[in-house]
Motif scaffolding. Sequence first.
Motif, PDB file in Angstrom:
ATOM      1  N   VAL A  55      36.465  50.465  47.344  1.00 29.68           N
ATOM      2  CA  VAL A  55      35.176  49.780  47.508  1.00 29.68           C
ATOM      3  C   VAL A  55      35.191  48.469  46.725  1.00 29.68           C
ATOM      4  N   ALA A  56      34.773  47.395  47.380  1.00 26.66           N
ATOM      5  CA  ALA A  56      34.786  46.067  46.759  1.00 26.66           C
ATOM      6  C   ALA A  56      33.577  45.881  45.848  1.00 26.66           C
ATOM      7  N   HIS A  57      33.619  44.792  45.090  1.00 27.80           N
ATOM      8  CA  HIS A  57      32.500  44.388  44.244  1.00 27.80           C
ATOM      9  C   HIS A  57      31.222  44.285  45.078  1.00 27.80           C
ATOM     10  N   LYS A 116      25.446  61.630  47.288  1.00 21.18           N
ATOM     11  CA  LYS A 116      25.790  60.882  46.085  1.00 21.18           C
ATOM     12  C   LYS A 116      25.894  59.411  46.465  1.00 21.18           C
ATOM     13  N   ILE A 117      25.256  58.543  45.681  1.00 19.74           N
ATOM     14  CA  ILE A 117      25.181  57.124  46.031  1.00 19.74           C
ATOM     15  C   ILE A 117      25.506  56.282  44.805  1.00 19.74           C
ATOM     16  N   ALA A 118      26.342  55.264  44.999  1.00 18.02           N
ATOM     17  CA  ALA A 118      26.659  54.337  43.915  1.00 18.02           C
ATOM     18  C   ALA A 118      26.937  52.956  44.498  1.00 18.02           C
ATOM     19  N   ILE A 119      26.568  51.927  43.747  1.00 23.38           N
ATOM     20  CA  ILE A 119      26.916  50.545  44.082  1.00 23.38           C
ATOM     21  C   ILE A 119      27.869  50.051  43.011  1.00 23.38           C
ATOM     22  N   LYS A 120      29.016  49.523  43.420  1.00 23.33           N
ATOM     23  CA  LYS A 120      30.034  49.107  42.448  1.00 23.33           C
ATOM     24  C   LYS A 120      29.531  47.888  41.693  1.00 23.33           C
ATOM     25  N   LYS A 121      29.425  48.035  40.404  1.00 23.15           N
ATOM     26  CA  LYS A 121      28.868  46.977  39.561  1.00 23.15           C
ATOM     27  C   LYS A 121      29.945  45.983  39.152  1.00 23.15           C
ATOM     28  N   ASN A 122      29.487  44.913  38.492  1.00 19.50           N
ATOM     29  CA  ASN A 122      30.376  43.814  38.145  1.00 19.50           C
ATOM     30  C   ASN A 122      31.532  44.224  37.255  1.00 19.50           C
ATOM     31  N   ALA A 123      31.265  44.993  36.204  1.00 16.84           N
ATOM     32  CA  ALA A 123      32.289  45.283  35.211  1.00 16.84           C
ATOM     33  C   ALA A 123      33.484  45.977  35.830  1.00 16.84           C
ATOM     34  N   THR A 124      33.214  46.972  36.664  1.00 15.98           N
ATOM     35  CA  THR A 124      34.308  47.703  37.289  1.00 15.98           C
ATOM     36  C   THR A 124      35.074  46.813  38.246  1.00 15.98           C
ATOM     37  N   ALA A 125      34.345  45.967  38.978  1.00 16.16           N
ATOM     38  CA  ALA A 125      35.019  45.075  39.924  1.00 16.16           C
ATOM     39  C   ALA A 125      35.908  44.079  39.202  1.00 16.16           C
ATOM     40  N   VAL A 126      35.413  43.548  38.083  1.00 19.97           N
ATOM     41  CA  VAL A 126      36.223  42.606  37.318  1.00 19.97           C
ATOM     42  C   VAL A 126      37.463  43.301  36.780  1.00 19.97           C
ATOM     43  N   ALA A 127      37.282  44.526  36.263  1.00 18.65           N
ATOM     44  CA  ALA A 127      38.417  45.258  35.701  1.00 18.65           C
ATOM     45  C   ALA A 127      39.461  45.556  36.760  1.00 18.65           C
ATOM     46  N   ALA A 128      39.018  45.797  37.977  1.00 18.91           N
ATOM     47  CA  ALA A 128      39.955  46.113  39.058  1.00 18.91           C
ATOM     48  C   ALA A 128      40.817  44.921  39.427  1.00 18.91           C
ATOM     49  N   SER A 129      40.355  43.726  39.061  1.00 20.35           N
ATOM     50  CA  SER A 129      41.129  42.535  39.431  1.00 20.35           C
ATOM     51  C   SER A 129      41.505  41.695  38.211  1.00 20.35           C
ATOM     52  N   ILE A 130      41.665  42.353  37.054  1.00 15.42           N
ATOM     53  CA  ILE A 130      41.990  41.628  35.824  1.00 15.42           C
ATOM     54  C   ILE A 130      43.251  40.800  35.986  1.00 15.42           C
ATOM     55  N   ALA A 131      44.253  41.395  36.595  1.00 13.48           N
ATOM     56  CA  ALA A 131      45.543  40.732  36.715  1.00 13.48           C
ATOM     57  C   ALA A 131      45.464  39.480  37.581  1.00 13.48           C
ATOM     58  N   ALA A 132      44.493  39.420  38.481  1.00 14.86           N
ATOM     59  CA  ALA A 132      44.449  38.319  39.440  1.00 14.86           C
ATOM     60  C   ALA A 132      43.440  37.245  39.082  1.00 14.86           C
ATOM     61  N   THR A 133      42.657  37.457  38.026  1.00 10.65           N
ATOM     62  CA  THR A 133      41.616  36.484  37.692  1.00 10.65           C
ATOM     63  C   THR A 133      41.921  35.814  36.363  1.00 10.65           C
ATOM     64  N   THR A 134      41.480  34.565  36.198  1.00 10.75           N
ATOM     65  CA  THR A 134      41.657  33.840  34.939  1.00 10.75           C
ATOM     66  C   THR A 134      40.323  33.267  34.527  1.00 10.75           C
ATOM     67  N   PRO A 135      39.995  33.296  33.232  1.00  9.08           N
ATOM     68  CA  PRO A 135      38.698  32.794  32.786  1.00  9.08           C
ATOM     69  C   PRO A 135      38.595  31.281  32.868  1.00  9.08           C
ATOM     70  N   ILE A 136      37.369  30.817  32.957  1.00 14.91           N
ATOM     71  CA  ILE A 136      37.121  29.373  32.946  1.00 14.91           C
ATOM     72  C   ILE A 136      37.346  28.865  31.529  1.00 14.91           C
ATOM     73  N   THR A 137      38.045  27.782  31.363  1.00 11.06           N
ATOM     74  CA  THR A 137      38.327  27.243  30.025  1.00 11.06           C
ATOM     75  C   THR A 137      37.664  25.896  29.846  1.00 11.06           C
ATOM     76  N   MET A 138      37.488  25.561  28.583  1.00  8.23           N
ATOM     77  CA  MET A 138      36.868  24.264  28.272  1.00  8.23           C
ATOM     78  C   MET A 138      37.918  23.253  27.888  1.00  8.23           C
TER      79      MET A 138
END
Length: 705
Positions: A661-663, A683-705
């Motif tokens: 299930v996607a974000h 049983k009902i659930a909506i995938k929240k942000n934290a889990t979605a971010v964790a699922a794609s940690i390897a593929a995402t990079t934070p915004i830098t200043m």
Amino acid sequence: MIPFKENKKSIMKAFSNKQEERKEKKKKKLLALAKIVQLNDDDRRESAAEQIAAATCETSAHNDDDGFVKVTHKKKAAKANAKKPQISLPEQGLRTEDEPQNKRPKLAKCESIDGDSSDTSSSTELAAEQQRLKLQLTEEQYKDLRRQLRQRKRELENVPILRMREFGQRASLETPQNQRTPIFLTDIQHLLMSALIGKKSPCSPDRWCYLEKPLRLSHSVVLILEGLSLYHYLSNESKFSQTNQIFQTRLELVLPPLKDGSIIEEMAQVPLTNVQAHKLIEEHGSLESAVEMTKDPTLLVKAIFPINEACVESKKNNLNVGDKFPRTKLLLSALQMVDEGYPMPLRGELSERFKDYVFTKDKYEPVTDNSPMFGIDCEMCRTIIGHNELTRISIVNEKLETVYETLVMPTNKIVDYLTPYSGITAEMMQIVTKTLGDVQRELKELLPPDAILVGQSLNFDLNAMKMMHPYVIDTSMCFNLSGVRRRKAKLQTLAMTFLKEAIQENADGHDSVEDSLASLKLVKMKLANSLEYGDEILTQKKRLHDIMRLASGDNIKNNLLAYASQRDKRTAIITSGTLQSQMKEILMKTEEISIQETQKSVSLYELDTNKQAINKAREVALEHNLTITNLRLGIEEFQLDNAEKTVMKIDKWIAKLWQTVAHNGMFLVLMGGSTECASGVAKIAIKKNATAVAASIAATTPITM
């Protein structure tokens, strides 16, 4: 005296200094807020990463057995969540000199990003915080950080949220069983319709829940487990370790009688696509009536009342003489009966309320389009216990003949005869000996096993009779003059409007025979016209649709669904085993107007095993707006020796689908009833942000200043 120009300069200088000071305060507040946000995100990602790592370890042990390449899923999940923003602080802002790494600065006062405060104590605290943190933001960094926080705020505002209303809370498994009232499969349908279409859906789940920002849902995944009942779940609840971590919302659910394909067939009756909706609107006049016309209102009733399904093949189901549409379409559904307070033999709170009630027949037969209708009306008097009790009952048949008429002596002493309404007087009751028990026995003998009872607000009559009946038509619900569903017209008004008959004008009180005749005549008149006849809500919808269609000349796009989406919603239906022919006919009708195979809005996959169905669902879920997977579990799988193994296997399937299930995706697990227990679990659930971010940690990079 100080010259005016010098005084003006000093004032302007002080004002400028104050502006700079206020601006610096904003920067420090903003940086402190960003630091808290970043630390919270780090904690959530670490926690979610640990859960995913644990699940991955457990799943990898079975990878060869499942035959599913997980890299594909991770790439899709990363792609679905790559745009998720994260907050990144300048390096000098990560930690203070005298503060431990795990301690977080606290804001002295809650304030918006661009807010300001004149609180002097707040200024002192901020100055101290500034000195302690020793942080300096350049103008460029300040603007960039503010942009990131605003973007983060917009993302949070666009997150779909599911909240339980009173009915939903009463259905929760957290509610004690004797106070619990289950929801129905129709409720789940309404939720899915809102998830697909949004606020324009003709089927709202507002009865039991509130879905906020439904169009922000990325997709919906439904897993149906036929054969896994509420009894099986509660008996093995602790063994659903991964499932229990995923779901907070767990509700008791009433499902159709267990037979091959019945649950998924009922789910598919909801118009899921623009193409199907257009066809139904053309056929039935409005989308709301189309939804009602394509569903069997008695499907869930059959799971609640003792109905002999073996009789259905031998009964004719042709329209009755004079009817323009099936009379069964006017029957109240199980959901409507619960909402309107009809006595129902359900578990929990309703079971306690109706424990003294009896059925109108020990065994019923399936209702058909030529089942006989009987108009019924009761009169009541108030007794010493403070309630109204039955004192008169009248029943008429379709030939408008009175087939049952009697006065009834209440169990308790009458304190108010309510004569202006009931027409009952003390003189009339002096020689009455018939009791409520006598009436119940006589009605059981009188009514045929497929009788349809007709009346105005018939729930009050059945409660007075202390009887339960599965097939009812309520004139207060199938007629509507106001255009507001909950605003019901009186029987006297309906009779004058449609029958041109004046009733209830006798100064001595109402006549139950007159009222029962009026109700039956109204229903017969509606059947001789159309489903919309006498219903202002359906009439308005049909009129609006006709105007829009004529104005634009675009038949396909001008339906209620087109407001929410410019293209069709794609649906995948996946089953273990083959579907029934009725279900395939529904799917074929959905695609009749499709031009090419690539434009098909519903994809059907029939697999040999449950494991193959799960793997297929994981493969196609991200490509469809709605994915329904139907698995079948045999009785032998829950026998004592196999139960634990079966539960662990199901728990693993649920966890794997949840990873797919996607974000912002919604995941529903419907545990269907069994031959032992008709109740199931939703049983009902909506995938929240934290889990979605964790699922794609390897593929995402934070915004830098």
